[in-house]
Design an enzyme around this catalytic site. Sequence first.
Site, PDB file in Angstrom:
ATOM      1  CD  GLU A  87      -3.734   6.844  11.026  1.00 37.17           C
ATOM      2  OE1 GLU A  87      -3.454   7.938  10.489  1.00 37.17           O
ATOM      3  OE2 GLU A  87      -4.691   6.136  10.699  1.00 37.17           O
ATOM      4  CG  ASP A  88      -1.885   2.331  10.775  1.00 37.34           C
ATOM      5  OD1 ASP A  88      -2.671   2.897  11.556  1.00 37.34           O
ATOM      6  OD2 ASP A  88      -2.060   2.257   9.551  1.00 37.34           O
TER       7      ASP A  88
ATOM      8  CG  HIS B 209       0.819   7.140   3.869  1.00 39.96           C
ATOM      9  ND1 HIS B 209       1.223   6.204   2.957  1.00 39.96           N
ATOM     10  CD2 HIS B 209      -0.454   6.808   4.187  1.00 39.96           C
ATOM     11  CE1 HIS B 209       0.244   5.352   2.720  1.00 39.96           C
ATOM     12  NE2 HIS B 209      -0.791   5.687   3.461  1.00 39.96           N
TER      13      HIS B 209
ATOM     14  CG  ASP C 161      -3.790   7.007   2.285  1.00 40.65           C
ATOM     15  OD1 ASP C 161      -3.644   5.787   2.065  1.00 40.65           O
ATOM     16  OD2 ASP C 161      -4.150   7.463   3.388  1.00 40.65           O
TER      17      ASP C 161
ATOM     18  CG  ASP D 132     -23.752  16.036 -22.810  1.00 39.09           C
ATOM     19  OD1 ASP D 132     -24.669  15.238 -22.542  1.00 39.09           O
ATOM     20  OD2 ASP D 132     -23.513  17.047 -22.142  1.00 39.09           O
TER      21      ASP D 132
ATOM     22  CG  HIS E  21      -1.671   1.255   1.456  1.00 40.03           C
ATOM     23  ND1 HIS E  21      -2.528   1.864   0.563  1.00 40.03           N
ATOM     24  CD2 HIS E  21      -1.595   2.087   2.522  1.00 40.03           C
ATOM     25  CE1 HIS E  21      -2.953   3.006   1.078  1.00 40.03           C
ATOM     26  NE2 HIS E  21      -2.408   3.172   2.263  1.00 40.03           N
TER      27      HIS E  21
HETATM   28 MN    MN Z   1      -2.747   4.701   3.918  1.00 43.32          MN
END
Ligand code: MN
Length: 736
Positions: free
Chosen positions: A89-90, A85, A152, A272, A60
């Site tokens: 956070e993780d 990134h 992301d 269109d 990812h």
């Molecule tokens: Mn991510």
Amino acid sequence: MHIDLEAEKKEILRRYRTLLKSIRRKVDIKEKKDIRKAFEIAVDAHKEMRRKSGEPYIYHPIAVAQICVEEIGLGPTAVICGLLHDTVEDTEVTLNDIERQFGIKVARIIDGLTKISEVYDYNTSSVQLENFKKMLLTMSDDVRVILIKLADRLHNMRTLENMKRDKQLKIASETQYLYAPLAHRLGLNSIKTELEDLSLKFTEPEQYDFITQKLKDTEKERKKYITKFCEPLIESLDAAGIKYTIKGRPKSINSINNKIKKQGIPFENIYDIFAVRIIIDNDNTEETTADEKALCWKSYSIVTDHYLPSPDRLRDWVSTPKTNGYESLHTTVMGPDGKWVEVQIRTVRMDEIAEKGYAAHWKYKESNTSENALDNWIAKIRETLENPDSNALEFLDEFKLNLFAEEIFVFTPNGELRRLPHNATALDFAFEIHSRVGVSCIGAKVNSKLVPLSHVLKSGDQVEILTSKKQQPKEDWLKYVVTSKAKNRIREALRDAKKVISDEGKIIFDKKMKALNVKIDGMGIKKILSFYKVGSAIELYYKIAKNSINLNKLKDIIDGDGHIADAHLPKADKPFEQIVSEIRGSTETLVLGDALDKIDYKLSPCCNPIPGDDVFGFITIGEGIKIHRVSCPNAVQLLSNYAYRVVKAKWTSQESIQFLAGMKLEGVDDVGIVNNLTKIISEDLMVNMRSISFDTDDGIFTGKIMVYVHDTAHLDNLITKLMTVNGVHKVIRMDN
Ligand code: MN
């Protein structure tokens, strides 16, 4: 499942090398080292993690970095940040680690990309909104935060297949609500289009498949037509010595879907479905912008030599580019076989900016006009953000309003150009000039004619503001303005004015308390507030000053010691938070139409769901659970902002219950058509009608019919039958 770790390791390295190769600009040794370091840190930090699909998590961040480079055109810093990134956070990696290794710039971007981990504020907003606000705040430092966030989101949308249905709905709604408009505003056209199409794929899969299939079925025929249309143009463009490419391509699935819905006509009747684009290669190196402009108009002239243009469908974003940097000339012409065809004309440079947006601006720095416009936009966002009182939800609404708003151009008395959102008024203009001009505005002269301050401006208006020192902003003014700048300043001024009055009220209050011998400490004032049911002390003082509160009532409820006894206070309601968790705790999926289900719900009147519709439950404040269709116009907002109040819901099959549904009809007025319709509905199909109304205007009728049906199949059947009635051109289901 067997996992070949060796093979995976090889695959990770392979993907990493592909990423390195895709960086187009020269990377120096230090940058190369940093990228490698970022890659190793990310691999190590995520090594135990897997995505929902079972793949190693590191795929990812690599993919996000790749999107940054290839699809947004960013450089090494974005690659480093893309790789890192999700680490803070993780994983165990901290912001300090990042700063030590990569410096403050990278650390700040990563901080902007890291979610705030707090609990929901149940009453005002959700964490999602606060996160969005935080992201935008960081953006005014470094716009790469937003660009990486979009990369992301794009990768998460591309891999949404593996998520559970309720997660899919939440993420897709959020994308539709926030990220696609944001991409649009930054001029990232291809990303915006892909985000919208992917959202549709997960929110309305049937409709998405339907349109995809239709596009495939009609492809051959469309290509033939485009070739026929382009033939004479190619001949003339060649003869004029212009270098160019020309192509025709279908519009996005989402925009076709919007047309079907908005215009209520079948796929076949949308004219269109595709547009023809002429991209002029003017060898960008030495040509000036003026030459580009001349080349675009020359090509326009050639197109209209062959096909007649529709006079009201000419859009010139070459002379005045959109705020997001978009430059292009659009016209709609009458093509072969009496079909309208949209033609877009622009240069290679303009095309690159249209597709890649902000990043492409850096490449073409010398064209300064659009860059300034974007800077202005970022400055405006900062202005909104810096207003400390705007709560996240209010902020977001205004932000979105400004995102979507089409712009108008107006002029000051000395001919200076100002951009304002569509529907802006003279009062907005006054605040745009200066807040001092705004608060003292009493009216305006638009093109030398006197108008009230609520007057809505049009593009090309020249506006002179009239002011008076005696003027004071009024509550009503909030209704007259659309820009967030004006709204914020008016609220501020109103608050200031209120403060003056409430100061007077405070003096009265203090005197009265002394006279009544009431003891005021922290707890005491809270009790008084709840006794009078007002939210704040300022509110209380204000009401006292305005004489709308009777302080003498306190006399009856104070104890001998000068305190208020609890017995006299109104009982507090159950907190909303508690109601939500009680409902969520008691049921996993709400089964609608099941007599045994004890939970009460209402079918929401905004979209009138009936059995067969894809639906969800929404916990409201004070009105229990309301059932909405997933395709309801309000659904996107509810699902993305209040996911914690959403309850899964499904229908049981119960033939005996009937539901109210509406249809809108259009067609050519014909004697007896109403009779025919009612006869089919009530006699042939045995459907109960609740109401029917028809309007005729110059031979065209529009009608509304409300009927009772069992489910969507029943309703669809009815719509198909009504379409066969002579004179009826259009029948669509009504939301309300
Ligand atoms: Mn991510």
